[in-house]
Design an enzyme around this catalytic site. Structure first.
Site, PDB file in Angstrom:
ATOM      1  N   THR A   1      -2.594  -9.679  -9.680  1.00  0.00           N
ATOM      2  CA  THR A   1      -2.474  -8.294  -9.247  1.00  0.00           C
ATOM      3  C   THR A   1      -3.454  -7.446 -10.056  1.00  0.00           C
ATOM      4  O   THR A   1      -4.009  -7.907 -11.055  1.00  0.00           O
ATOM      5  CB  THR A   1      -1.019  -7.788  -9.428  1.00  0.00           C
ATOM      6  OG1 THR A   1      -0.903  -6.456  -8.937  1.00  0.00           O
ATOM      7  CG2 THR A   1      -0.590  -7.833 -10.891  1.00  0.00           C
ATOM      8  N   CYS A   2      -3.691  -6.211  -9.600  1.00  0.00           N
ATOM      9  CA  CYS A   2      -4.611  -5.307 -10.314  1.00  0.00           C
ATOM     10  C   CYS A   2      -4.340  -3.893  -9.825  1.00  0.00           C
ATOM     11  O   CYS A   2      -3.200  -3.533  -9.575  1.00  0.00           O
ATOM     12  CB  CYS A   2      -6.077  -5.722 -10.098  1.00  0.00           C
ATOM     13  SG  CYS A   2      -6.596  -5.697  -8.368  1.00  0.00           S
ATOM     14  N   GLY A   3      -5.365  -3.075  -9.674  1.00  0.00           N
ATOM     15  CA  GLY A   3      -5.182  -1.717  -9.185  1.00  0.00           C
ATOM     16  C   GLY A   3      -5.051  -1.635  -7.677  1.00  0.00           C
ATOM     17  O   GLY A   3      -4.152  -0.974  -7.153  1.00  0.00           O
TER      18      GLY A   3
END
Length: 284
Positions: free
Chosen positions: A239-241
């Site tokens: 996951t990330c932004g």
């Protein structure tokens, strides 16, 4: 590095194969608004010979309020057909940052069941620094049919990630910078809470890259994941932004032989907006 046409290839490999009739090169450059860069204008000014421009905000699900979510199969097929990319092609994807959004497009191709697709290690900056050929003309394109077989195991939604967070049967790994992960720094998108998914681990994508934006070797990447507390005996959700740099983690996992990974497409743009899912702060 070891060139692998299914994950990562060097500028040397691409320059040697550039005239292969079944090679297709895509410029998938994308930047956050605060970068002040226009990827389409940069492509028009100079790109690797024969490259087509791939706009991740266009080849996306425009029915969603979230940024550049994976598109419906039909839209992906039609956009790629218009680019002249289809069955039997070896695809190489690059970007103008070195190694950033190209990994996202690699994941998107894999999600659509395409195996012969690689990221250019070091991207356009490395290509240019080595004095390799560029051009400013768009290539002549002929339609090519693409057969898509959706690989649903490579993507996760908020419900699945919430379950994984509660059960601990997957490792959730966040590619954002440490300050954003801890909740010490504000999110670049307005209206999002600060922090991370409970139980997740933090491996900033930059930790996996060298100074010239090439990817570190698989064993070094393995050591970095393990040092961050990532149990590589479990399936991994990245996951990330907004689902872009999470794909860099996925690419690194694939290269070190960890095949049980998936990407949370909504990432923090979705999780940080939902008032009903919990947020943790501080270190993992």
């Amino acid at each position: 590095m070891v060139d692998d046409p299914k994950t990562l290839v060097s500028t040397t490999w691409l320059s040697q194969h550039l005239k292969d009739p079944d090679l297709r090169v895509l410029d998938a450059s994308w930047y956050l608004p605060d970068a002040g860069r226009n990827p389409r204008e940069e492509y028009d000014a100079a790109h690797i010979p024969g490259a087509r421009f791939f706009d991740i905000d266009d080849v996306s699900d425009n029915r969603s309020d979230l940024p550049h979510m994976a598109p419906p199969i039909e839209k992906f097929m039609s956009r790629l057909r218009a680019m002249g990319v289809g069955d039997g092609h070896q695809v190489v994807i690059y970007d103008g940052a070195g190694l950033l959004s190209s990994a996202r497009v690699w994941w998107l191709f894999r999600l659509m069941g395409q195996e012969n697709v690689a990221v250019l290690d070091g991207g356009f900056p490395k290509w240019q620094s080595e004095g390799l050929a560029v051009e400013d003309m768009s290539p002549l394109v002929r339609d090519r049919h693409m057969t898509v077989r959706m690989q649903n195991q490579l993507v996760r939604d908020v419900t699945q990630v919430s379950s994984a967070s509660k059960l601990g049967d997957h490792v959730i790994v966040d590619a954002r910078a440490a300050a954003r992960f801890r909740g010490d720094a504000p999110e670049p998108r307005e209206g999002l809470r600060a922090g991370h998914i409970p139980g997740s681990r933090n491996v900033p994508y930059t930790a996996l890259l060298n100074d010239n934006m090439t990817m570190k070797d698989p064993q070094t990447c393995r050591t970095i994941f393990e040092a961050a507390g990532v149990d590589l005996t479990k399936p991994v959700i990245t996951t990330c932004g907004s689902g872009v740099t999470a794909a860099i983690l996925a690419l690194a996992l694939e290269r070190l032989g960890h095949m049980h990974w998936s990407l949370y497409d909504g990432s923090w743009a979705e999780w940080g907006m939902f008032p009903t899912v919990p947020v943790a702060t501080g270190d993992a």
